[in-house]
Design a protein around this motif. Structure first.
Motif, PDB file in Angstrom:
ATOM      1  N   TRP A  35       0.850  -1.185   0.000  1.00 59.42           N
ATOM      2  CA  TRP A  35       0.000   0.000   0.000  1.00 59.42           C
ATOM      3  C   TRP A  35       0.891   1.242   0.000  1.00 59.42           C
ATOM      4  O   TRP A  35       1.887   1.309   0.746  1.00 59.42           O
ATOM      5  CB  TRP A  35      -0.892   0.028   1.239  1.00 59.42           C
ATOM      6  CG  TRP A  35      -1.995  -0.966   1.244  1.00 59.42           C
ATOM      7  CD1 TRP A  35      -1.991  -2.205   1.827  1.00 59.42           C
ATOM      8  CD2 TRP A  35      -3.289  -0.824   0.639  1.00 59.42           C
ATOM      9  NE1 TRP A  35      -3.191  -2.827   1.616  1.00 59.42           N
ATOM     10  CE2 TRP A  35      -4.015  -2.004   0.896  1.00 59.42           C
ATOM     11  CE3 TRP A  35      -3.907   0.189  -0.088  1.00 59.42           C
ATOM     12  CZ2 TRP A  35      -5.311  -2.198   0.440  1.00 59.42           C
ATOM     13  CZ3 TRP A  35      -5.190  -0.006  -0.540  1.00 59.42           C
ATOM     14  CH2 TRP A  35      -5.891  -1.183  -0.264  1.00 59.42           C
ATOM     15  N   PHE A  36       0.519   2.187  -0.815  1.00 60.79           N
ATOM     16  CA  PHE A  36       1.150   3.498  -0.841  1.00 60.79           C
ATOM     17  C   PHE A  36       0.047   4.542  -0.655  1.00 60.79           C
ATOM     18  O   PHE A  36      -1.135   4.240  -0.791  1.00 60.79           O
ATOM     19  CB  PHE A  36       1.854   3.738  -2.187  1.00 60.79           C
ATOM     20  CG  PHE A  36       3.126   2.965  -2.355  1.00 60.79           C
ATOM     21  CD1 PHE A  36       3.108   1.588  -2.532  1.00 60.79           C
ATOM     22  CD2 PHE A  36       4.353   3.603  -2.349  1.00 60.79           C
ATOM     23  CE1 PHE A  36       4.291   0.867  -2.694  1.00 60.79           C
ATOM     24  CE2 PHE A  36       5.541   2.900  -2.519  1.00 60.79           C
ATOM     25  CZ  PHE A  36       5.502   1.534  -2.685  1.00 60.79           C
ATOM     26  N   ARG A  37       0.434   5.759  -0.346  1.00 61.40           N
ATOM     27  CA  ARG A  37      -0.550   6.821  -0.238  1.00 61.40           C
ATOM     28  C   ARG A  37       0.027   8.126  -0.777  1.00 61.40           C
ATOM     29  O   ARG A  37       1.238   8.351  -0.732  1.00 61.40           O
ATOM     30  CB  ARG A  37      -1.019   6.995   1.194  1.00 61.40           C
ATOM     31  CG  ARG A  37       0.043   7.498   2.161  1.00 61.40           C
ATOM     32  CD  ARG A  37      -0.506   7.493   3.584  1.00 61.40           C
ATOM     33  NE  ARG A  37       0.455   7.990   4.558  1.00 61.40           N
ATOM     34  CZ  ARG A  37       0.252   7.987   5.874  1.00 61.40           C
ATOM     35  NH1 ARG A  37      -0.887   7.505   6.368  1.00 61.40           N
ATOM     36  NH2 ARG A  37       1.177   8.466   6.692  1.00 61.40           N
ATOM     37  N   GLN A  38      -0.887   8.963  -1.260  1.00 60.05           N
ATOM     38  CA  GLN A  38      -0.483  10.263  -1.766  1.00 60.05           C
ATOM     39  C   GLN A  38      -1.384  11.320  -1.142  1.00 60.05           C
ATOM     40  O   GLN A  38      -2.588  11.369  -1.431  1.00 60.05           O
ATOM     41  CB  GLN A  38      -0.566  10.323  -3.279  1.00 60.05           C
ATOM     42  CG  GLN A  38       0.005  11.604  -3.853  1.00 60.05           C
ATOM     43  CD  GLN A  38       0.226  11.530  -5.346  1.00 60.05           C
ATOM     44  OE1 GLN A  38      -0.354  10.690  -6.025  1.00 60.05           O
ATOM     45  NE2 GLN A  38       1.066  12.401  -5.867  1.00 60.05           N
ATOM     46  N   ALA A  39      -0.797  12.123  -0.287  1.00 61.89           N
ATOM     47  CA  ALA A  39      -1.519  13.216   0.351  1.00 61.89           C
ATOM     48  C   ALA A  39      -1.541  14.418  -0.583  1.00 61.89           C
ATOM     49  O   ALA A  39      -0.694  14.546  -1.482  1.00 61.89           O
ATOM     50  CB  ALA A  39      -0.848  13.577   1.669  1.00 61.89           C
ATOM     51  N   PRO A  40      -2.485  15.328  -0.393  1.00 59.45           N
ATOM     52  CA  PRO A  40      -2.570  16.511  -1.252  1.00 59.45           C
ATOM     53  C   PRO A  40      -1.263  17.288  -1.274  1.00 59.45           C
ATOM     54  O   PRO A  40      -0.702  17.611  -0.228  1.00 59.45           O
ATOM     55  CB  PRO A  40      -3.692  17.327  -0.603  1.00 59.45           C
ATOM     56  CG  PRO A  40      -4.528  16.326   0.100  1.00 59.45           C
ATOM     57  CD  PRO A  40      -3.580  15.281   0.590  1.00 59.45           C
ATOM     58  N   GLY A  41      -0.765  17.523  -2.476  1.00 57.77           N
ATOM     59  CA  GLY A  41       0.451  18.297  -2.632  1.00 57.77           C
ATOM     60  C   GLY A  41       1.735  17.574  -2.319  1.00 57.77           C
ATOM     61  O   GLY A  41       2.807  18.180  -2.302  1.00 57.77           O
ATOM     62  N   LYS A  42       1.642  16.261  -2.098  1.00 57.87           N
ATOM     63  CA  LYS A  42       2.836  15.489  -1.757  1.00 57.87           C
ATOM     64  C   LYS A  42       3.036  14.348  -2.731  1.00 57.87           C
ATOM     65  O   LYS A  42       2.133  13.970  -3.466  1.00 57.87           O
ATOM     66  CB  LYS A  42       2.732  14.959  -0.333  1.00 57.87           C
ATOM     67  CG  LYS A  42       2.697  16.056   0.723  1.00 57.87           C
ATOM     68  CD  LYS A  42       2.763  15.460   2.115  1.00 57.87           C
ATOM     69  CE  LYS A  42       2.818  16.560   3.176  1.00 57.87           C
ATOM     70  NZ  LYS A  42       2.881  15.985   4.547  1.00 57.87           N
ATOM     71  N   GLU A  43       4.230  13.788  -2.720  1.00 58.50           N
ATOM     72  CA  GLU A  43       4.517  12.638  -3.561  1.00 58.50           C
ATOM     73  C   GLU A  43       3.936  11.371  -2.924  1.00 58.50           C
ATOM     74  O   GLU A  43       3.722  11.301  -1.709  1.00 58.50           O
ATOM     75  CB  GLU A  43       6.029  12.487  -3.739  1.00 58.50           C
ATOM     76  CG  GLU A  43       6.668  13.642  -4.508  1.00 58.50           C
ATOM     77  CD  GLU A  43       8.137  13.403  -4.777  1.00 58.50           C
ATOM     78  OE1 GLU A  43       8.726  14.183  -5.525  1.00 58.50           O
ATOM     79  OE2 GLU A  43       8.686  12.437  -4.220  1.00 58.50           O
ATOM     80  N   ARG A  44       3.749  10.391  -3.766  1.00 58.23           N
ATOM     81  CA  ARG A  44       3.256   9.110  -3.252  1.00 58.23           C
ATOM     82  C   ARG A  44       4.316   8.475  -2.373  1.00 58.23           C
ATOM     83  O   ARG A  44       5.513   8.496  -2.707  1.00 58.23           O
ATOM     84  CB  ARG A  44       2.887   8.204  -4.416  1.00 58.23           C
ATOM     85  CG  ARG A  44       2.134   6.972  -4.017  1.00 58.23           C
ATOM     86  CD  ARG A  44       1.280   6.422  -5.137  1.00 58.23           C
ATOM     87  NE  ARG A  44       2.000   6.114  -6.335  1.00 58.23           N
ATOM     88  CZ  ARG A  44       1.424   5.661  -7.453  1.00 58.23           C
ATOM     89  NH1 ARG A  44       0.110   5.487  -7.486  1.00 58.23           N
ATOM     90  NH2 ARG A  44       2.153   5.407  -8.518  1.00 58.23           N
TER      91      ARG A  44
END
Length: 126
Positions: A35-44
């Motif tokens: 699992w990966f995640r990408q927050a607003p304005g950030k890289e995955r």
């Protein structure tokens, strides 16, 4: 190979969510899922991974102790149980699969993975 993620939604800080990701197609050589995640304005960013055979798990420091990754080999499904959620956990969460024999050393890297799901949004309100 197709991956489909489920389970995102809106939750208050301190709450829990469980994400699921079902794999279909030619998955017989699965090495690991992550699992990966990408927050607003950030890289995955890497969240967690599980080796398909043996079940060894790996976590980023930011979720260690709060999140649990698991898998059901018979269902070709990986889960991410997220507890004690924080607003900083708000992101689009992506599941991914690697079909090749790779060292767990590489599980934190996006390019290790061969296929990706469509992403599911998790929003944690304060």
């Amino acid at each position: 190979v197709q991956l489909q993620a489920f389970g995102g939604g809106l939750v208050q800080a301190g709450g829990s969510l469980r994400l699921s990701c079902a794999a279909s197609g030619r998955t017989f050589s699965t090495n690991a899922m992550g699992w990966f995640r990408q927050a607003p304005g950030k890289e995955r960013a890497f969240v967690a991974a599980v080796r398909w055979y043996g079940g060894m798990t790996y976590y980023s420091d930011s979720v260690q102790g709060r999140f649990t990754i698991s898998r059901d080999n018979a269902k070709n499904t990986v889960y991410l149980q997220m507890n004690s959620l924080e607003p900083e956990d708000t992101a689009v969460y992506y599941c991914a699969i690697t079909l090749n024999d790779r060292s767990s050393y590489y599980y934190t890297r996006e390019r290790t993975y061969d296929y990706w799901g469509q992403g599911t949004l998790v929003t944690v309100s304060s």
